[in-house]
Design a protein around this motif. Structure first.
Motif, short mmCIF file in Angstrom:
data_model
loop_
_atom_site.label_atom_id
_atom_site.label_comp_id
_atom_site.label_asym_id
_atom_site.label_seq_id
_atom_site.Cartn_x
_atom_site.Cartn_y
_atom_site.Cartn_z
N ALA A 81 0.84 -1.20 0.00
CA ALA A 81 0.00 0.00 0.00
C ALA A 81 0.87 1.25 0.00
CB ALA A 81 -0.92 0.00 1.22
N ALA A 82 1.94 1.24 0.79
CA ALA A 82 2.86 2.38 0.83
C ALA A 82 3.49 2.61 -0.53
CB ALA A 82 3.93 2.15 1.89
N GLY A 83 3.85 1.51 -1.21
CA GLY A 83 4.45 1.64 -2.54
C GLY A 83 3.50 2.25 -3.55
N TYR A 84 2.24 1.86 -3.49
CA TYR A 84 1.25 2.45 -4.39
C TYR A 84 1.08 3.95 -4.11
CZ TYR A 84 -0.44 -1.69 -6.84
OH TYR A 84 -0.54 -2.79 -7.67
N ILE A 85 1.11 4.32 -2.84
CA ILE A 85 0.99 5.75 -2.51
C ILE A 85 2.18 6.52 -3.05
CG2 ILE A 85 0.96 7.41 -0.61
CD1 ILE A 85 -0.57 5.32 1.05
N VAL A 86 3.39 5.99 -2.86
CA VAL A 86 4.61 6.66 -3.36
C VAL A 86 4.57 6.81 -4.87
CG1 VAL A 86 7.11 6.40 -3.64
CG2 VAL A 86 6.05 5.93 -1.43
N THR B 51 10.58 -3.57 -3.39
CA THR B 51 10.38 -4.96 -3.81
C THR B 51 8.94 -5.44 -3.61
OG1 THR B 51 12.70 -5.50 -3.43
CG2 THR B 51 11.14 -7.34 -3.49
N PRO B 52 8.31 -5.24 -2.45
CA PRO B 52 6.92 -5.70 -2.30
C PRO B 52 5.98 -5.06 -3.32
CG PRO B 52 7.88 -5.21 -0.15
CD PRO B 52 8.85 -4.71 -1.18
N TYR B 53 6.17 -3.77 -3.61
CA TYR B 53 5.35 -3.08 -4.61
C TYR B 53 5.57 -3.70 -5.99
CZ TYR B 53 4.19 0.65 -7.96
OH TYR B 53 3.72 1.38 -9.03
N ALA B 54 6.85 -4.02 -6.29
CA ALA B 54 7.16 -4.60 -7.60
C ALA B 54 6.46 -5.95 -7.78
CB ALA B 54 8.67 -4.76 -7.74
N TYR B 55 6.52 -6.80 -6.77
CA TYR B 55 5.87 -8.11 -6.90
C TYR B 55 4.35 -7.99 -6.90
CZ TYR B 55 10.15 -10.84 -6.50
OH TYR B 55 11.38 -11.41 -6.75
N ALA B 56 3.79 -6.92 -6.31
CA ALA B 56 2.34 -6.71 -6.37
C ALA B 56 1.90 -6.37 -7.79
CB ALA B 56 1.94 -5.59 -5.42
N ILE B 57 2.79 -5.72 -8.54
CA ILE B 57 2.50 -5.38 -9.93
C ILE B 57 2.65 -6.60 -10.83
CG2 ILE B 57 3.28 -4.00 -11.91
CD1 ILE B 57 4.10 -1.83 -9.94
N ASP B 58 3.74 -7.35 -10.61
CA ASP B 58 4.02 -8.52 -11.44
C ASP B 58 4.55 -9.62 -10.53
OD1 ASP B 58 4.85 -10.44 -13.20
OD2 ASP B 58 6.17 -9.14 -14.36
N LEU B 59 3.72 -10.63 -10.31
CA LEU B 59 4.07 -11.69 -9.38
C LEU B 59 5.35 -12.41 -9.79
CD1 LEU B 59 3.12 -13.18 -6.84
CD2 LEU B 59 1.81 -14.73 -8.32
N THR B 60 5.62 -12.47 -11.09
CA THR B 60 6.83 -13.15 -11.56
C THR B 60 8.07 -12.27 -11.38
OG1 THR B 60 6.69 -12.30 -13.84
CG2 THR B 60 5.43 -14.29 -13.31
N LEU C 249 11.91 -6.09 -12.75
CA LEU C 249 13.17 -6.55 -12.19
C LEU C 249 14.04 -5.39 -11.70
CD1 LEU C 249 14.77 -9.13 -11.64
CD2 LEU C 249 15.85 -8.86 -13.91
N ASP C 250 13.98 -4.27 -12.42
CA ASP C 250 14.81 -3.13 -12.01
C ASP C 250 14.36 -2.57 -10.66
OD1 ASP C 250 12.44 -2.45 -13.18
OD2 ASP C 250 13.26 -0.99 -14.60
N LEU C 251 13.04 -2.61 -10.37
CA LEU C 251 12.55 -2.15 -9.07
C LEU C 251 13.02 -3.09 -7.95
CD1 LEU C 251 8.84 -1.04 -9.66
CD2 LEU C 251 10.73 0.39 -8.86
N ILE C 252 13.16 -4.36 -8.27
CA ILE C 252 13.60 -5.34 -7.28
C ILE C 252 15.10 -5.23 -7.04
CG2 ILE C 252 13.79 -7.81 -6.78
CD1 ILE C 252 11.21 -8.18 -8.48
N GLU C 253 15.86 -5.18 -8.13
CA GLU C 253 17.32 -5.14 -8.01
C GLU C 253 17.82 -3.83 -7.42
OE1 GLU C 253 18.68 -6.00 -11.92
OE2 GLU C 253 18.53 -8.18 -11.66
N ALA C 254 17.09 -2.73 -7.68
CA ALA C 254 17.54 -1.43 -7.20
C ALA C 254 16.84 -1.01 -5.91
CB ALA C 254 17.29 -0.37 -8.28
N ASP C 255 16.20 -1.96 -5.23
CA ASP C 255 15.50 -1.64 -3.98
C ASP C 255 16.49 -0.97 -3.01
OD1 ASP C 255 14.16 -1.59 -1.54
OD2 ASP C 255 13.18 -3.52 -1.88
N PRO C 256 16.22 0.28 -2.60
CA PRO C 256 17.18 0.98 -1.71
C PRO C 256 17.29 0.37 -0.32
CG PRO C 256 15.15 2.26 -1.96
CD PRO C 256 15.06 1.10 -2.92
N PHE C 257 16.36 -0.54 0.01
CA PHE C 257 16.40 -1.15 1.34
C PHE C 257 16.44 -2.67 1.24
CE2 PHE C 257 14.25 2.94 1.73
CZ PHE C 257 15.06 3.57 2.69
N ALA C 258 17.14 -3.13 0.20
CA ALA C 258 17.27 -4.57 0.03
C ALA C 258 18.13 -5.19 1.12
CB ALA C 258 17.88 -4.88 -1.34
#
Length: 340
Positions: free
Chosen positions: A220-225, A295-304, A309-318
């Motif tokens: 939800a936070a990711g969608y707001i951002v 990352t959670p926002y990215a997987y909510a958009i595309d489960l695969t 992938l760029d949102l997952i790999e560049a997650d600032p809090f990975a």
């Protein structure tokens, strides 16, 4: 200029110097761009410039010619002298065509100016009027327009979920994610909205699935951002007016209102049209500034994860978790905002 075939052409006619004088027989002779009138004794009684010659009765006989500006002095040629009349008409027409035509030039200039004005009206005015309307509409009017849009959206989405404890938790989440947006109001709706949608007046609608179908508030936070950034790149009111057209911008400027039909059609567009997702490289700094994992926002958009992938790999809090978004109790309350 004289046509060579009419050089020295002569004809008899009746000449009258003034309307009060008797007409007298004369011989008319075409000279070098002139018409010479002589009496029976061969004396010249008039010398007219063909360039300044006018005909009082075009196409009729007896043909009546006179100096331009002096219709009182006339030369009459009977139909038997039609060759002379025809020659004079042709020469006058030829000379007239070779003259400059200031009126025609003025017409061309006028048409060019009108064309520029029309082009400005078509290409410049609509955009200028929209920009002006956007710049002068007060915050209260934006809120009113947003509420009107929300009312139309509610015809499909139903009313916003209003469980008090859940709304309080949502307010905490909004304040945590967007502390610089004190006027932001986030609400959850049951259907119709895909993900998140920011309306004029800073009201954002979230689909209930964003809070009910996931185990953590990061989605939800990711969608707001993401929605705040998408809206920041284009004013929601500007998007409405761009789609509504010039007439709606004009009405908003002159009356302070938008037609209800315009509001309804734009609401339908928001619910059925795909809202573009901002580029990932531009979203990452926003997630970092809001201290939200991407990352959670990215997987909510595309489960695969393939298209994000760029949102997952560049997650600032990975590697390091950001500060908590909500307490567990608040997250549970938020998940139950729509009740049973």
């Amino acid at each position: 200029m004289v046509f060579s075939q009419y050089q020295k052409l002569t004809a008899t006619g009746l000449w009258r110097p003034t309307p009060e004088d008797q007409r007298q027989d004369v011989v008319a002779t075409i000279g070098e761009a002139t018409l010479i009138l002589t009496d029976k004794r061969g004396q010249t009684v008039a010398h007219w410039s063909i360039a300044a010659l006018a005909r009082a009765n075009p196409g009729e006989f007896p043909a009546i010619f006179h100096p331009d500006g002096d219709p009182g002095e006339t030369l009459e040629l009977t139909i038997s002298q039609s060759e002379m009349a025809t020659a004079l008409d042709r020469m006058r027409t030829h000379i007239a065509r070779r003259r400059p035509h200031p009126g025609r030039l003025r017409l061309v200039i006028l048409i060019a100016v009108l064309g520029a004005v029309i082009a400005g009206g078509v290409f410049w005015l609509p955009d200028a009027m929209r920009r002006h309307a956007i710049s002068v509409v007060p915050k209260a009017k934006r809120v009113e327009i947003g509420e009107a849009l929300q009312a139309e959206i509610a015809r499909v989405s139903g009313p916003a979920c209003d469980q008090p404890e859940g709304q309080a938790a949502l307010n905490k989440l909004a304040a945590r994610v967007a502390p610089d947006e004190p006027s932001l109001k986030v609400e959850v709706v049951r259907q119709g909205v895909t993900g998140a949608l920011l309306l004029p007046g800073r009201t954002m609608l979230l689909n209930r699935a964003v809070v009910e179908d996931f185990e953590e508030p990061d989605v939800a936070a990711g969608y707001i951002v993401a929605e705040l950034y998408r809206a920041a790149s284009g004013d929601p009111l500007a998007a409405l007016l761009n789609r509504a057209g010039l007439a709606s911008s004009f009405r908003l400027l002159t009356t302070g209102d938008l037609p209800q039909g315009t509001i309804r059609k734009y609401a339908e567009h928001l619910l059925t049209g795909d809202q573009p997702r901002p580029p990932s490289e531009q979203l990452i700094p926003r997630f970092e500034a809001a201290q939200v994992r991407s990352t959670p926002y990215a997987y909510a958009i595309d489960l695969t994860g393939e298209t994000v992938l760029d949102l997952i790999e560049a997650d600032p809090f990975a590697a390091n978790a950001p500060p908590p978004l909500l307490r567990d109790a608040d997250w549970i309350r938020l998940q139950n905002i729509c009740g049973a």
